[in-house]
Design an enzyme around this catalytic site. Structure first.
Site, PDB file in Angstrom:
ATOM      1  CG  LEU A  73       0.828   0.825  -2.513  1.00  0.00           C
ATOM      2  CD1 LEU A  73       0.242   0.387  -3.835  1.00  0.00           C
ATOM      3  CD2 LEU A  73       0.079   2.040  -1.993  1.00  0.00           C
ATOM      4  NE  ARG A  74       4.102  -0.236   5.350  1.00  0.00           N
ATOM      5  CZ  ARG A  74       5.329   0.151   5.604  1.00  0.00           C
ATOM      6  NH1 ARG A  74       6.346  -0.410   4.963  1.00  0.00           N
ATOM      7  NH2 ARG A  74       5.569   1.093   6.482  1.00  0.00           N
ATOM      8  CG  ASP A 315       8.819   8.901   3.048  1.00  0.00           C
ATOM      9  OD1 ASP A 315       8.879   7.740   2.593  1.00  0.00           O
ATOM     10  OD2 ASP A 315       9.613   9.334   3.906  1.00  0.00           O
ATOM     11  CG  HIS A 319       4.398   1.369  10.589  1.00  0.00           C
ATOM     12  ND1 HIS A 319       5.110   0.329  10.040  1.00  0.00           N
ATOM     13  CD2 HIS A 319       5.174   2.466  10.481  1.00  0.00           C
ATOM     14  CE1 HIS A 319       6.280   0.786   9.634  1.00  0.00           C
ATOM     15  NE2 HIS A 319       6.346   2.075   9.875  1.00  0.00           N
TER      16      HIS A 319
END
Lengths: 440, 326
Positions: A73-74, A315, A319
Site C-alpha cells: 500500500l506504500r 503481489d 510505483h
C-alpha cells in the site's frame, strides 16, 4: 465509486457461483438476511419495510469478497507510489475486501504505532479491510526480532521479511521458534540472501541473450530448503509467499506430504507471464520474484490445479511513473495489479480449466482460511456481508477505472493479444462490505 | 510479445544501431562492404570525407572508456562531423540526475547523433525509445548485453583475412557471461553463417543456456582449439577474482590462457583476436598477443572504418527519412 449505507438492501436476479439459478439476496444492517431463488413476488415480501435499496443484478454474479495475501500500500513513507486510501480503494474496486499489506513501508511495520496508523488510515479510507503483516525483524534488517506478540495483539495476522534478505540462519531459526510460541504464521518468500541477489531476470536463454544479471532457480530452492527444514524443526506455521519455479513447488509438495505446517501462494501474474516477456527490455515485466521459464509457468498452473498451491495473491506493487523510466536493471521491480486483476482472474478459468467457483476459491475462501481458520465466506445467511457483483461484459482498456496510483503494468502499454492474453472482460460493479455498499 | 525493435525507422531502415540481434545478414554485409570503402580514407594524406559535415556527434559515456570513445571520435572526425565529448562518469548523473533528464539536456544542445555507453544492459534500447526522433543512437556498449560496433569490426577483421564465414571454426575463450563483446560477436557470427562457434571457459563464466545463442560449450580449451580458424580472447576483469568466480589470474592462465603451446593446436593460419585491453599472462601470453597470427592491432585500426560505415549509413537513412516526411 459512490458509497451508500441503507439499512435494507435487496439484490435481485443475481447468479451465484455454485448455481445457474437466479437469486434474491437481502441484506439487513450489513448482515446477509436471506439468499433465496428468485420469485416473481419477491418485491412484495419486502414492500412493508421502509426505504430499501433495490439493485437489479441481471447478468451479474454474486461472488464472496476476495482476500489478497500480499500487496503493497506504500504508506507510510512511500506515498509518491501510492497511499492506503488509493490502494485500499483500488483493491476494493477489484473485488478484494481484505488485503494483507506488506511490511516493507518506511518505517517498516515493526511497531504498534505503525500498525495503528495503517489501521486508522484504512478505516478513514473505507476501502478494503487492511491487515498489516508485521515485519519479522526490526527495520527488516534481518538482525533483531520485532515485538511479534505485541504486533499480533495489535492486529497483525502474520509476520514477514518481505523482499528483504535474512542471511543469518540463527535469526531465522529463532524467529520461527518465537513465532511458533504464539501460533503466528510466517509469510516468507524463498530467496537466498546472496545467490542471485544482484539479479533481475530468471537465469535462462532470455537473460543470457539480453545480458541481464541472473536469478537462478537455486536462489529460490536453496532458501526454501532452509525454511522447510527450520519449519520441520520448529513446527512454525509457514506460508511460502509467491512461489516461482517448478522445483520449489516439488519441494513444497513433499513438505506437505510429510505433514509439515506449510501452505503457499503464487502471484497472479506468474500464471500468465514468463521470462520470454522480457525480450524487449520492457520494465513493466520487472518482477521482484522473477517470471521464470514456460515450463515453470506450466508447473505453477498445475500446482494450482492440483492444490499444492493453496492460494493466489496479486503481489500488487504500485510505483510512481519515474520508477520505470530507466534501463531495465535500474527500474524498480513490481507490477501494479489491481487495475487489471479482474479480467486476468476471469481468464484463469481458461488457463486452469477451472470453473469460476474454483477460481474464486483460490482467491477468497482459501486465503481467508490461511490467516483465519474460522473465516466466513461473506455470502452466507446470518453472516456479515462481504461480497461483490461481477459483470462479465467485455472490457475496453480505456474504460478501466483508475483507482490505484500505479500504472506500472504491461497492459498499460500492450494490447492483451500482444502479451499472450485473451481479450479482457469482466468488471466489478457493486461491493457489499459490512453495512457499506459501494457502486462503481 | 516484446516491444517492437526500436532500431528501425518508419521506412524500415536502420535508424539506431543498438543490437545485432535484430538485424539481418544483408545489413551486416552492407556495413562490412561500406567499411571496405572507408579503409582507403584512413590511408590518405587528408584523412577526411565530408559525409557528416555540419552534423554534431556527442559521445555520451556513462562508463569509463578510452579506446571505444577515441575510435568513435576519430571516425566522426574523419566523416567531418563536429564531436562533443561529454564526461558523464563524473558529471550530473553522479549528482543524482536521472538518465532521462541528462538525455533531455543533451537533446536541447541539438546534436544529431549520440554514441552511448552505459553500465546497464538494455540502456541503449531505453535511450532509443525515449530520445527525440531527430537523434540517432549508436550503442557503444550496454552492460553485459551488446557492443555491436566491436562485433562488426571483429567481423570485418575476420572477413578481410578469411573471406567467407561458412567454413570457419571460431573459438571464443574466457568470460562469456559478463561480456557484451562475446554476445555481439556470437550474434554477428551466427547471422553471417559461421561454420562453428565454440565457447570455452569455466562454468562460472558461461551464462545459462548459452547454447540457445547458437554456440557449443567446450570445457577444455585444448579440445576447443583443435581445428580453430579464429581464436577470440576476452578480457578477464579483476573483480571476477573478488567475486569468487575465478580463484586467481594464475590459475585462469594455466587452465584457459592462450599460450604458444595451446596455439599450436589450432590451424597454422588461425587468427588471434582480442577486443582489448589485454591482460598479458592472464588470458593471453604476451608472445601470442604480439605474434604473427595476432590481428589485435588491426582490429583497432579497422574499428575506425567500420564505425565510419555505421555512422554514415545511419545518417544517410536519417536524411532519407527527412526527405520522405517533408
Amino acid at each position: 465509486m459512490s458509497i451508500s449505507k441503507y439499512p435494507l438492501v435487496v439484490i435481485s436476479h443475481a447468479r451465484l457461483l455454485d448455481s445457474e439459478e437466479l437469486h434474491t439476496i437481502i441484506l439487513k444492517n450489513g448482515i446477509v438476511e436471506s439468499i433465496k431463488p428468485q420469485l416473481n413476488s419477491e418485491q412484495a415480501t419486502v414492500a412493508d419495510v421502509t426505504t430499501p435499496q433495490f439493485i437489479d443484478a441481471k447478468g451479474q454474479i454474486a461472488v464472496p469478497g476476495m482476500c489478497d495475501l500480499y500487496a503493497r500500500l506504500r504508506e507510510p513513507g512511500l506515498t509518491r507510489k501510492g497511499s492506503i486510501a488509493s490502494e485500499s480503494y483500488a483493491a476494493l474496486s477489484a473485488g478484494f475486501t481484505r488485503v494483507l499489506c506488506s511490511p516493507d513501508t518506511q518505517p517498516a511495520i515493526d511497531s504498534v504505532a505503525t500498525v495503528q496508523l495503517i489501521k486508522q488510515r484504512a478505516e478513514m479510507a473505507q476501502g478494503a479491510q487492511i491487515y498489516p503483516i508485521a515485519a519479522l525483524t526490526v527495520g527488516l534488517a534481518g538482525e533483531q526480532l520485532s515485538e511479534l506478540a505485541t504486533l499480533q495483539s495489535a492486529g497483525c495476522p502474520a509476520a514477514s521479511q518481505a523482499d528483504y534478505p535474512l542471511g543469518n540462519t540463527n535469526v531465522l531459526y529463532s524467529a520461527m521458534e518465537y513465532a511458533a510460541s504464539f501460533s503466528m504464521p510466517l509469510f516468507m518468500t524463498a530467496r537466498d540472501a546472496q545467490l542471485g541477489a544482484a539479479g533481475c531476470a530468471h537465469a535462462g536463454a532470455i537473460a543470457t541473450r539480453l545480458g541481464l544479471p541472473e536469478i537462478p532457480v537455486a536462489a529460490e530452492t536453496v532458501a526454501l530448503a532452509r525454511l522447510l527444514e527450520l519449519c520441520r524443526e520448529t513446527s512454525c506455521r509457514l506460508h511460502i509467499s509467491r512461489v516461482s519455479s517448478a522445483r520449489a513447488l516439488r519441494m513444497i509438495d513433499a513438505a506437505k506430504q510429510a505433514a509439515l505446517p506449510v501452505t503457499c501462494d503464487v502471484g497472479l501474474h506468474h500464471l500468465f507471464f514468463t521470462d520470454n516477456h522480457l525480450a524487449g527490455y520492457d520494465s513493466n515485466f520487472h518482477s521482484e520474484v522473477p517470471f521464470r521459464s514456460t515450463a515453470d509457468r506450466a508447473a505453477l498452473r498445475q500446482g494450482v490445479i492440483d492444490g499444492v498451491i493453496d492460494a493466489i495473491c496479486t503481489d500488487h506493487a504500485p510505483h510512481e511513473h519515474d520508477a520505470s523510466l530507466a534501463p531495465f536493471p535500474s527500474t524498480e521491480s513490481g507490477l501494479a495489479a489491481y487495475r487489471w486483476s479482474t479480467p486476468l482472474i476471469l481468464q484463469l478459468t481458461d488457463v486452469l480449466g477451472f470453473t469460476l467457483k474454483q477460481v474464486f476459491e483460490k482467491l477468497s475462501t482459501a486465503p481467508k482460511r490461511i490467516i483465519d481458520g474460522n473465516a466466513s465466506s461473506g455470502l452466507t445467511v446470518g453472516e456479515t456481508a462481504e461480497f461483490f457483483l461481477l459483470s462479465d461484459s467485455p472490457l475496453e482498456p480505456v474504460n478501466v477505472v483508475l483507482e490505484s496510483a500505479g500504472t506500472n503494468h504491461p497492459l498499460s502499454i500492450h494490447s492483451p493479444a500482444d502479451i499472450g492474453l485473451q481479450p479482457l472482460h469482466g468488471k466489478v460493479t457493486h461491493i457489499f462490505l459490512q453495512n457499506r455498499h459501494h457502486t462503481i | 510479445m516484446s516491444l517492437t525493435d526500436p532500431q528501425f525507422n518508419a521506412l524500415g531502415e536502420l535508424h539506431h544501431f543498438i543490437d545485432l540481434d535484430g538485424l539481418d545478414k544483408s545489413i551486416l554485409t552492407q556495413i562490412l562492404d561500406t567499411a571496405e570503402g572507408f579503409t582507403g580514407v584512413n590511408d590518405r594524406t587528408i584523412k577526411k570525407v565530408p559525409l557528416l559535415r555540419g552534423k554534431t556527434v556527442a559521445n555520451l559515456f556513462f562508463e569509463n572508456s578510452t579506446r571505444t570513445r577515441t575510435a568513435f571520435e576519430l571516425a566522426a572526425t574523419r566523416l567531418s562531423a563536429d564531436i562533443l565529448n561529454v564526461d558523464l562518469v563524473t558529471s550530473s548523473t553522479t549528482k543524482g540526475e536521472s538518465l532521462l533528464d541528462t538525455l533531455r539536456v543533451l537533446e536541447a544542445l541539438q546534436c544529431d547523433m549520440f554514441i552511448v555507453r552505459h553500465g546497464d544492459s538494455g540502456a541503449a534500447h531505453f535511450i532509443a525509445r525515449h530520445v527525440s526522433p531527430s537523434i540517432n543512437i549508436i550503442n557503444g556498449g550496454d552492460g553485459q548485453h551488446a557492443h555491436p560496433t566491436q562485433g562488426m569490426l571483429d567481423m570485418f577483421t575476420i572477413r578481410r583475412h578469411k573471406g567467407d564465414f561458412s567454413n570457419l571454426c571460431v573459438v571464443i575463450i574466457g568470460d562469456i557471461r559478463h561480456s557484451r563483446v562475446a554476445r555481439s560477436d556470437i550474434s554477428a557470427l551466427v547471422k553471417l553463417g559461421a561454420g562453428e562457434i565454440r565457447v570455452v571457459g569455466p562454468r562460472t563464466l558461461i551464462p545459462a543456456e548459452v547454447e540457445s545463442l547458437g554456440v557449443k560449450i567446450y570445457p577444455s580449451i585444448d579440445k576447443a582449439l583443435i581445428g580453430a580458424d579464429v581464436i577470440m580472447g576476452l578480457r578477464l576483469q579483476k573483480e571476477r577474482m573478488q567475486s569468487a568466480t575465478v580463484p586467481s589470474s594464475g590459475e585462469f592462465y594455466r587452465t584457459y590462457g592462450l599460450s604458444p603451446e595451446r596455439l599450436a593446436l589450432a590451424k597454422p593460419d588461425a587468427l588471434i583476436m582480442h577486443p582489448g585491453p589485454t591482460n598479458r599472462g592472464v588470458e593471453i601470453a604476451g608472445s601470442v598477443a604480439d605474434g604473427k597470427q595476432s590481428v589485435i592491432l588491426e582490429q583497432v585500426t579497422y574499428g575506425i572504418a567500420v564505425r565510419m560505415a555505421i555512422m554514415s549509413i545511419i545518417m544517410g537513412n536519417a536524411t532519407n527519412l527527412r526527405r520522405a516526411q517533408s
